[in-house]
Design an enzyme around this catalytic site. Structure first.
Site, PDB file in Angstrom:
ATOM      1  CG  ASN A  25      15.388  77.174  54.898  1.00 29.58           C
ATOM      2  OD1 ASN A  25      14.545  76.493  55.485  1.00 29.58           O
ATOM      3  ND2 ASN A  25      15.340  78.410  54.961  1.00 29.58           N
ATOM      4  CG  ASP A  81      18.702  83.323  58.956  1.00 33.52           C
ATOM      5  OD1 ASP A  81      17.696  83.739  59.346  1.00 33.52           O
ATOM      6  OD2 ASP A  81      18.809  83.375  57.594  1.00 33.52           O
TER       7      ASP A  81
END
Length: 240
Positions: free
Chosen positions: A10, A95
């Site tokens: 992000n 992740d």
């Protein structure tokens, strides 16, 4: 044999190249992610690649990697070196899967708490039997700093700095002290709660700011900013 590991997060988009099991190159990807990846493919000529993405990325990134390498897209259906005990594995971020894979690979048969410092703080607990039990998520450093500006009328946006007093003397230092010491106390408190429940276990801190927080924590915690890349490499070896 070389492997290209790509992490689209992000906050930042990053890549690393492994030769065998050794990390030989790591970088933050430029805004034109596809062109930067193509240049890495040309420069290092990797035989394999793996992509971890928690954003809505362009599909031509996958196509470019698949055209030049033996490619794997990390998801909940990937072959993993651990099992998942969460209710909806398809909702687990790629992740976090990579961090769990790295913990099991480098610290096998141990209870592991992996703390990832990114856009969010993720706490990821994998027990000694190699089962990822889940964990928790809270706002990360930049998100906390930005929210103070976005949700107040007068507080400014403060950029992160690591030189600040415990007792702030102006608005900027008050915010830095509150946010960074607040995160530090959170990490220590949650770690202690896991220690009370599970006894002896391994704690690993990772992410771009992990070395700074490691210095602030009272108890020694192993910090590895490249842990996610190492997890991606381990997963690539299993799936390619």
């Amino acid at each position: 044999m070389k492997t290209l590991c790509v992490d689209l997060g992000n906050t930042r988009m990053k890549a690393a190249v492994f030769e065998g099991s050794h990390l030989i190159h790591a970088c933050v990807l430029e805004k034109n992610t596809l062109e930067h990846l193509k240049s890495l493919l040309e420069q290092f000529n990797p035989e394999k690649s793996i992509l971890s993405s928690v954003v809505h990325h362009e599909k031509n990134i996958e196509e470019a990697l698949a055209a030049a390498t033996s490619f794997h897209l990390l998801n909940h259906q990937s072959k993993l070196n651990f099992s998942l005990a969460v209710g909806k594995p398809e909702t687990m971020g790629a992740d976090r899967l990579a961090l769990a894979a790295a913990a099991v690979h480098f610290f096998p048969k141990m209870n592991n708490l992996v703390i990832g410092l990114g856009s969010c703080i993720t706490y990821n607990f994998i027990n000694s039997a190699g089962v990822f039990l889940g964990g928790s998520i809270s706002p990360g450093l930049e998100m906390r700093l930005k929210s103070l500006k976005d949700y107040t009328a007068l507080l400014p946006l403060v950029e992160k700095e690591w030189s600040f007093p415990l007792t702030g003397y102006d608005t900027k230092t008050n915010i830095l002290s509150g946010v960074i010491w607040g995160m530090t106390m959170e990490i220590e408190g949650i770690t202690e709660a896991y220690r009370e429940k599970y006894g002896n276990f391994n704690v690993v801190l990772t992410g771009g700011d992990c070395n700074y927080f490691e210095r602030l924590l009272k108890k020694k915690i192993f910090a590895d900013p490249d842990l996610l890349f190492k997890g991606l490499y381990a997963i690539s070896e299993t799936n390619n």
